[in-house]
Design an enzyme around this catalytic site. Structure first.
Site, short mmCIF file in Angstrom:
data_model
loop_
_atom_site.label_atom_id
_atom_site.label_comp_id
_atom_site.label_asym_id
_atom_site.label_seq_id
_atom_site.Cartn_x
_atom_site.Cartn_y
_atom_site.Cartn_z
N GLU A 135 1.11 -1.27 -0.02
CA GLU A 135 0.01 -0.11 -0.01
C GLU A 135 0.85 1.21 0.01
O GLU A 135 1.63 1.60 0.76
CB GLU A 135 -0.72 0.00 1.30
CG GLU A 135 -1.94 -1.19 1.28
CD GLU A 135 -3.30 -1.01 0.36
OE1 GLU A 135 -3.07 0.04 -0.20
OE2 GLU A 135 -4.01 -1.58 0.70
N CYS A 140 -1.85 9.61 2.51
CA CYS A 140 -1.53 8.68 1.09
C CYS A 140 -2.45 9.14 -0.05
O CYS A 140 -1.97 9.54 -1.17
CB CYS A 140 -1.41 7.43 1.35
SG CYS A 140 -2.89 6.82 2.14
P1 NAD Z 1 8.49 4.59 4.72
O1 NAD Z 1 8.49 3.95 3.68
O2 NAD Z 1 9.68 5.48 4.82
O3 NAD Z 1 8.37 3.80 6.29
C1 NAD Z 1 7.26 2.68 6.22
C2 NAD Z 1 7.89 1.65 7.16
O4 NAD Z 1 8.95 1.16 6.52
C3 NAD Z 1 8.17 2.00 8.47
O5 NAD Z 1 7.85 1.08 9.25
C4 NAD Z 1 9.66 1.99 8.41
O6 NAD Z 1 10.40 1.87 9.77
C5 NAD Z 1 10.15 1.03 7.48
N1 NAD Z 1 11.35 1.09 6.60
C6 NAD Z 1 11.77 2.34 6.11
N2 NAD Z 1 12.93 2.28 5.29
C7 NAD Z 1 13.11 0.75 5.50
C8 NAD Z 1 14.11 0.03 4.77
N3 NAD Z 1 15.02 0.66 3.97
N4 NAD Z 1 14.21 -1.28 5.29
C9 NAD Z 1 13.08 -1.95 5.89
N5 NAD Z 1 12.07 -1.11 6.49
C10 NAD Z 1 12.11 0.26 6.34
O7 NAD Z 1 7.08 5.53 4.81
P2 NAD Z 1 6.87 6.66 5.77
O8 NAD Z 1 7.78 7.69 5.55
O9 NAD Z 1 6.57 6.19 7.12
O10 NAD Z 1 5.17 6.83 5.09
C11 NAD Z 1 4.89 7.68 4.20
C12 NAD Z 1 4.57 6.89 2.94
O11 NAD Z 1 3.71 6.08 3.09
C13 NAD Z 1 4.19 7.99 1.67
O12 NAD Z 1 4.70 7.73 0.46
C14 NAD Z 1 2.30 7.73 2.01
O13 NAD Z 1 1.89 7.70 0.61
C15 NAD Z 1 2.72 6.01 1.99
N6 NAD Z 1 1.42 5.75 2.72
C16 NAD Z 1 0.78 4.90 2.05
C17 NAD Z 1 -0.63 4.37 2.37
C18 NAD Z 1 -1.72 3.46 1.79
O14 NAD Z 1 -2.50 3.06 2.44
N7 NAD Z 1 -1.53 3.33 0.34
C19 NAD Z 1 -1.05 5.00 3.65
C20 NAD Z 1 -0.15 5.68 4.32
C21 NAD Z 1 0.94 6.07 3.84
#
Ligand code: NAD
Length: 455
Positions: free
Chosen positions: A204, A238
């Site tokens: 997602e 998002c």
């Molecule tokens: P992110 O991808 O930085 O982090 C998400 C999760 O992944 C966190 O728990 C983080 O600890 C983990 N993570 C980060 N980098 C990692 C890596 N290199 N290896 C393993 N795990 C890792 O996202 P964010 O900044 O927390 O959230 C924002 C993003 O999420 C935006 O792009 C937003 O559009 C998207 N989002 C999507 C939805 C949806 O339902 N489609 C909902 C909310 C947010």
């Protein structure tokens, strides 16, 4: 920890509907009892008001639980499918099985909703789960770690707190399914790790969700809906409209209606009240950089580094402005003015220059526009509104292309966390075991076989 979870799963306890309902009820009771603590955690992490915390997070999960409890018996029922005559008297069914040990990785922007809504689906479908909340929402992450195993059972749910290194470590384990919510960039890391074990995923993600205002007779109401969808949670949503494309003749009306809507929701320009703040200094500075020297600002633009509060901001730009490169994920709304009478195909072509978005919003009174937008590939499409699609649990939610794959919410969530096993049950004995299906195949047998198989 993983062993404890797998051990419970292998007893078959989670296959029992009463077991699943009991866990869901415990979670619902915990949310009710802990409402104050949860509101405080969301206030600490994101500055959310209690009302917004309930509307977009706690209440959202409560509704998911109530919906699952109401429908779980039906969801779990085997689904009969047709059986061809030549397989008589056999019966064919799809049987929803739990996937097993699942991993839920969530982001910081709706830390309760996006950790618990997938967990509700995972528990409804009879899985045991590891939840990995975001390290950038530490208060909610600690709350989840403290309460989930205690309330639901440490042999059913485990919470791993931490960031990249902890997630990397748990990703080395073999899970039966991974449900990831976050950025497109991180999703590639997750998909890579999942591929090592051939673990299926739902991703997602986000993207630049466009908002188009053309041939629209009521810009006042369009502006109100756009302003709400964009500035709730300070634009860190998002499916928030990322940018607006408006026809030239509607520009002035839309901008003044947007200003009016913003001030009626959040107070006077540059002094926002009851608005969530930006998650941290890194994102705050990223948003500041997007404003450059502020030459494109037409409303707002004020911000305060200490409190991380960023006022709702409107800017007017051309499509080649750097802000049009990546998802904004903050309270800055770029407005792009298009020529009057612009054709829907030209708009769709421009949208598809970007990676496929999670949502697209069209405010138009033209049926032709709505028809033309059927070809736009995006996770979800909304006509004359924005963000509200999330409120319908029966409307499955998911992206396409760079905005993700797979679905969640309601039954779609249950299905995502299930394996639909194909079952075929035949009678024993030789009564219906016709020799026609076995070799050697004479010409006469083949003639009958062709007929039976419908050729
Ligand atoms: P992110 O991808 O930085 O982090 C998400 C999760 O992944 C966190 O728990 C983080 O600890 C983990 N993570 C980060 N980098 C990692 C890596 N290199 N290896 C393993 N795990 C890792 O996202 P964010 O900044 O927390 O959230 C924002 C993003 O999420 C935006 O792009 C937003 O559009 C998207 N989002 C999507 C939805 C949806 O339902 N489609 C909902 C909310 C947010």
């Amino acid at each position: 920890m993983f062993e404890e979870l797998r051990k419970l799963y292998s007893t078959g306890a989670t296959f029992d509907v009463a077991f699943r309902k009991e866990r869901l009820r415990r979670l619902a009771a915990c949310l009710e009892a802990e409402r104050g603590a949860l509101e405080s955690a969301l206030k600490a992490d994101l500055g959310k008001s209690a009302e917004e915390a309930w509307l977009t997070e706690i209440g959202f999960v409560e509704r998911e639980i109530a919906h699952a409890l109401r429908h779980i018996d039906r969801w779990m029922r085997d689904k009969s499918v047709r059986t061809p005559l030549f397989m008589f008297p056999g019966k064919s069914r799809l049987v929803a099985q739990p996937r097993g040990l699942v991993l839920i990785i969530s982001p910081w922007n709706y830390p309760i909703q996006l950790s618990l809504s997938p967990l509700v689906a995972a528990l409804s479908a009879g899985n045991v789960a590891v939840v990995k909340p975001s390290e950038f929402a530490p208060a909610t992450s600690h709350w989840l770690a403290e309460h989930l195993p205690k309330v639901i059972g440490s042999d059913v749910v485990a919470v791993v707190e931490g960031g990249v290194s902890e997630t990397t470590e748990i990703l080395a384990q073999k899970f039966d399914f991974i449900f990831f919510t976050g950025s497109t960039r991180t999703a590639k890391v997750i998909a890579h790790a999942a591929a090592e074990h051939l673990t299926p995923t739902v991703l997602e993600l986000g993207g630049k969700s466009p908002c188009i205002v053309v041939r629209c007779g009521d810009v006042e109401s369009a502006a109100r809906r756009i302003a709400f969808a964009k500035f709730v949670n300070a634009g860190q949503t998002c499916v928030a409209p990322d940018y607006v494309v408006v026809e030239k003749r509607l520009r002035d009306g839309l901008i003044s209606a947007l200003k009016k809507s913003i001030s009626s929701m959040y107070g006077p320009e540059n002094a926002p009240q009851s608005m969530a703040h930006i998650i941290n200094a890194r994102h705050f500075e990223r948003l500041e950089r997007l404003l450059g020297h502020g030459e494109h600002i037409i409303y707002g633009g004020a911000r305060q580094a200490e409190s991380l509060v960023f006022a709702p901001t409107l800017i007017e730009v051309t499509p080649d402005h750097p802000i049009m490169r990546d998802e904004i994920f903050g309270p800055i709304l770029p407005i792009i003015v298009a020529e009057d009478g612009i054709l829907p195909d030209a708009i769709i072509d421009a949208i598809e220059q970007h990676p496929l978005p999670l949502a697209a919003y069209l405010f138009s009174d033209s049926k032709k526009d709505v028809r033309a937008f059927r070809r736009l590939r995006c996770g979800g499409f909304v006509h004359n509104d924005a963000l509200i699609q999330l409120a319908n649990i029966d409307l499955q939610f998911g992206g396409v292309g760079d905005s993700g794959h797979g679905y969640s919410h309601g039954y779609a969530g249950f299905e995502a966390f299930s394996h639909l096993r194909s079952d075929f049950y035949q009678s024993s004995g030789s009564r219906f075991d016709f020799s026609i299906k076995y070799p050697p195949y004479t010409e006469k047998k083949m003639k009958w076989l062709r007929r039976l198989l419908g050729h």
